[in-house]
Design an enzyme around this catalytic site. Structure first.
Site, PDB file in Angstrom:
ATOM      1  N   CYS A   1     -17.346  20.131   8.740  1.00  0.00           N
ATOM      2  CA  CYS A   1     -16.810  21.490   8.559  1.00  0.00           C
ATOM      3  C   CYS A   1     -15.316  21.543   8.894  1.00  0.00           C
ATOM      4  O   CYS A   1     -14.929  21.394  10.051  1.00  0.00           O
ATOM      5  CB  CYS A   1     -17.613  22.439   9.452  1.00  0.00           C
ATOM      6  SG  CYS A   1     -16.921  24.087   9.625  1.00  0.00           S
TER       7      CYS A   1
ATOM      8  N   CYS B   1     -14.248  24.246  11.339  1.00  0.00           N
ATOM      9  CA  CYS B   1     -14.735  23.891  12.674  1.00  0.00           C
ATOM     10  C   CYS B   1     -13.737  22.972  13.364  1.00  0.00           C
ATOM     11  O   CYS B   1     -13.456  23.123  14.569  1.00  0.00           O
ATOM     12  CB  CYS B   1     -16.089  23.189  12.598  1.00  0.00           C
ATOM     13  SG  CYS B   1     -17.414  24.193  11.910  1.00  0.00           S
TER      14      CYS B   1
END
Length: 106
Positions: A30, A33
């Site tokens: 991600c 993230c």
């Protein structure tokens, strides 16, 4: 510094914590993230009265499903063992601090 949260230590580190806890639900693949990581480290350093933990959703899928995580990064704020708020998606440090203030964590 943030701590690693897993299914094995979630109750101890989060639900039984005497201090507010921000749990970052994230994954290696991600992009947002990964951008959130340094922001959370900065937040943890600036506010030692808040525990910051990172939970890898790929490694702890049952817990992510139990917490109804359907998008990451997802930050869940816990106080006294209860989820009090959540924030989904990348946020800069100033927005995260405002979120913590609004929810009585700092």
């Amino acid at each position: 510094m943030s701590i690693k949260i897993t299914e094995q230590n979630f109750d101890t580190e989060v639900l039984q914590s005497a201090m507010p806890v921000v749990v970052d639900f994230w994954a290696d693949w991600c992009g947002p993230c990964k951008m959130m990581g340094p922001v959370l480290e900065e937040l943890a350093a600036a506010h030692p009265t808040v525990k910051v933990g990172k939970l890898n959703t790929d490694e702890n899928l049952k817990l992510a499903m139990a917490r109804k995580i359907d998008a990451i990064p997802a930050l869940l704020l816990f106080r006294n063992g209860q989820e009090v708020s959540r924030s989904v998606g990348y946020k800069p440090a100033a927005e995260l601090e405002a979120w913590l203030r609004e929810n009585g964590a700092i």
